[in-house]
Design an enzyme around this catalytic site. Sequence first.
Site, PDB file in Angstrom:
ATOM      1  CD  GLN A  19      -5.210   7.508   6.180  1.00 46.61           C
ATOM      2  OE1 GLN A  19      -5.453   6.788   6.264  1.00 46.61           O
ATOM      3  NE2 GLN A  19      -3.834   7.972   6.416  1.00 46.61           N
ATOM      4  N   GLY A  46     -10.304  -1.012  10.402  1.00 52.71           N
ATOM      5  CA  GLY A  46      -8.695  -0.013  10.335  1.00 52.71           C
ATOM      6  C   GLY A  46      -8.408   0.145   8.518  1.00 52.71           C
ATOM      7  CG  HIS A  47      -5.555   2.935   7.739  1.00 55.79           C
ATOM      8  ND1 HIS A  47      -4.369   4.657   7.585  1.00 55.79           N
ATOM      9  CD2 HIS A  47      -4.727   2.213   8.064  1.00 55.79           C
ATOM     10  CE1 HIS A  47      -3.768   4.020   8.977  1.00 55.79           C
ATOM     11  NE2 HIS A  47      -3.358   2.997   8.993  1.00 55.79           N
ATOM     12  CG  ASN A  48      -4.964   0.781   4.139  1.00 58.66           C
ATOM     13  OD1 ASN A  48      -5.000   1.362   3.296  1.00 58.66           O
ATOM     14  ND2 ASN A  48      -3.315   1.122   4.977  1.00 58.66           N
ATOM     15  CB  SER A  88      -2.159  -2.981   6.455  1.00 60.83           C
ATOM     16  OG  SER A  88      -2.086  -1.621   6.250  1.00 60.83           O
TER      17      SER A  88
END
Length: 343
Positions: free
Chosen positions: A196, A237-239, A257
Amino acid sequence: MSSFTVAEVAARCGGRVAGDGKLRLSGVRALEWAGPEELAFVADRKNEPKALASRAGALLARSAAAFPGRTVIEVPDPALAVVAALELFHPRREARPGIHGTAIVDPGALVDASAEVGPYAVVGDGSRVGPRAIVEAHVVVGRGCVLGEDAWLHPHVVLYDGVTLGARVEVHAGVVLGADGFGYVPGPKGIVKVPQVGTVAIGDDVEIGANSCIDRAALETTRIGAGTKVDDLVMVGHNCIVGTNGFLCGQAGLAGSTIVGDGVMLGGQVGSAGHLTIGNGVKAEAQSGIPSDVPDGAIIHGTPAFDYREHHRSFVEFRRLPETARLVRMLAEKAGLRKGEDR
């Protein structure tokens, strides 16, 4: 605590005084608890009986007509005006310039002379702490981070490397910004972690509640837009990209995402699947599960979530199912149908 006259409070709130403008007030209390030297606000008409019975020295209300003989500050919106009154009696804490003797600030970091770095805080190499920013006790600011002017990190906040905070961002205790996103792929020898290597950027005037987590992106940037308010125990969460001036209420969770538009309100424990878009102005009622894209302006409820009006109508019919089933059986008997027969 300082005291102010009714006239001074009215000037701060943009209101008009009806009654004793020279009366000194020492604070703001709820209607039930306010005393003769305190201000209370009347949010709407249903609170008028409480206001009439209240011992408050002054009332913040839309009109004095409902409160004969009382000192009233008339304002168009009491709930908004009370914010100005509270800020008058309880001004925001200002930075105490300087670096505490127990703090560890890397030689490569830059701390503005007007900023405060508290006891046992750590500021990593290449990080910049902006004017009047407050870094409280035991905060860890990683390498290459940026804290905008008037940012405020409460105790035990952790910023991983490369996190950027805009101006006037307030981050409450226990928040973690920039931890690795949850990214893995199956391989011949088991689960393989995807590095990441992105970051997190928080816009101006964002507030993040205690013990929330916002993960770094896998490759690019996880973003929270300016003016958005994030409650306690929220997971982003990521993105993910969250728009401006929205609300993420307690225990809401966004899978990786997810794109959230501007002015979105996600109620408590709302969860979204990943790789979807929640449009501008969407309102998701508490505990809704969002499995797919949601168009602009939609109001949704349930799991899986759909239009809240349809959901409420469906719920009414669900509660009627026993009676509906009984009527169906009666009609079947009248039609001569028997159990197991084809219709």
